[in-house]
Design a protein around this motif. Structure first.
Motif, PDB file in Angstrom:
ATOM      1  N   GLU A  39       1.402   9.000  -7.411  1.00  0.00           N
ATOM      2  CA  GLU A  39       0.385   8.413  -6.748  1.00  0.00           C
ATOM      3  C   GLU A  39      -0.090   7.052  -7.539  1.00  0.00           C
ATOM      4  OE1 GLU A  39      -2.367  10.950  -5.199  1.00  0.00           O
ATOM      5  OE2 GLU A  39      -0.801  12.219  -4.003  1.00  0.00           O
ATOM      6  N   ASN A  40      -0.488   7.177  -8.611  1.00  0.00           N
ATOM      7  CA  ASN A  40      -1.069   6.278  -9.553  1.00  0.00           C
ATOM      8  C   ASN A  40      -0.190   5.091  -9.770  1.00  0.00           C
ATOM      9  OD1 ASN A  40      -3.677   7.420  -9.633  1.00  0.00           O
ATOM     10  ND2 ASN A  40      -2.989   8.829 -11.444  1.00  0.00           N
ATOM     11  N   ARG A  43       0.071   3.001  -6.438  1.00  0.00           N
ATOM     12  CA  ARG A  43      -1.082   2.156  -6.282  1.00  0.00           C
ATOM     13  C   ARG A  43      -1.186   1.102  -7.384  1.00  0.00           C
ATOM     14  NH1 ARG A  43      -3.629   7.073  -4.963  1.00  0.00           N
ATOM     15  NH2 ARG A  43      -4.237   7.494  -7.245  1.00  0.00           N
ATOM     16  N   HIS A  46       1.485  -1.293  -6.109  1.00  0.00           N
ATOM     17  CA  HIS A  46       0.855  -1.996  -4.980  1.00  0.00           C
ATOM     18  C   HIS A  46       0.045  -3.111  -5.207  1.00  0.00           C
ATOM     19  CE1 HIS A  46       0.440  -2.333  -0.463  1.00  0.00           C
ATOM     20  NE2 HIS A  46      -0.944  -2.370  -0.520  1.00  0.00           N
ATOM     21  N   SER A  47      -0.983  -2.797  -6.040  1.00  0.00           N
ATOM     22  CA  SER A  47      -1.746  -3.661  -6.465  1.00  0.00           C
ATOM     23  C   SER A  47      -1.085  -4.960  -7.328  1.00  0.00           C
ATOM     24  CB  SER A  47      -3.077  -3.236  -7.565  1.00  0.00           C
ATOM     25  OG  SER A  47      -3.611  -2.170  -6.654  1.00  0.00           O
ATOM     26  N   GLU A  68       8.068  -0.346  -5.577  1.00  0.00           N
ATOM     27  CA  GLU A  68       7.328   0.609  -4.344  1.00  0.00           C
ATOM     28  C   GLU A  68       8.257   1.635  -3.548  1.00  0.00           C
ATOM     29  OE1 GLU A  68       3.453  -1.182  -2.614  1.00  0.00           O
ATOM     30  OE2 GLU A  68       5.267  -2.217  -2.026  1.00  0.00           O
TER      31      GLU A  68
END
Length: 87
Positions: A39-40, A43, A46-47, A68
């Motif tokens: 998950e990290n 994220r 994605h950022s 992703e």
């Protein structure tokens, strides 16, 4: 045209995010089933993709989108993270 002030900020942020990405991937290599790490990583990617899009870096956005998709597959467990995937 992107203002150099923003480009410098992007590059500075990008370098620190790449370092964080490397650290997360090394941790995932040791704990391949960690949903928290996955998950990290998602994220962070994605950022980074969003920042690249803001800067107009289309090829970088495309690369992050592909990353992703891989991490999303791992999150949904349709891709098992193993040594071959990590290499």
């Amino acid at each position: 045209m992107i203002n150099n002030k923003y480009k410098d900020l992007y590059l500075s942020t990008y370098k620190s995010q790449l370092k964080k990405m490397a650290d997360l991937l090394l941790a995932l290599e040791k704990n391949t089933k960690s949903q928290n790490l996955i998950e990290n990583i998602f994220r962070l990617i994605h950022s980074m993709k969003g920042a690249a899009a803001t800067m107009g870096y289309k090829k970088t956005v495309h690369a992050f989108h592909a990353m992703e998709n891989i991490i999303d597959s791992a999150y949904n467990q349709s891709l098992i993270i193993d040594e071959e995937v990590m290499d």
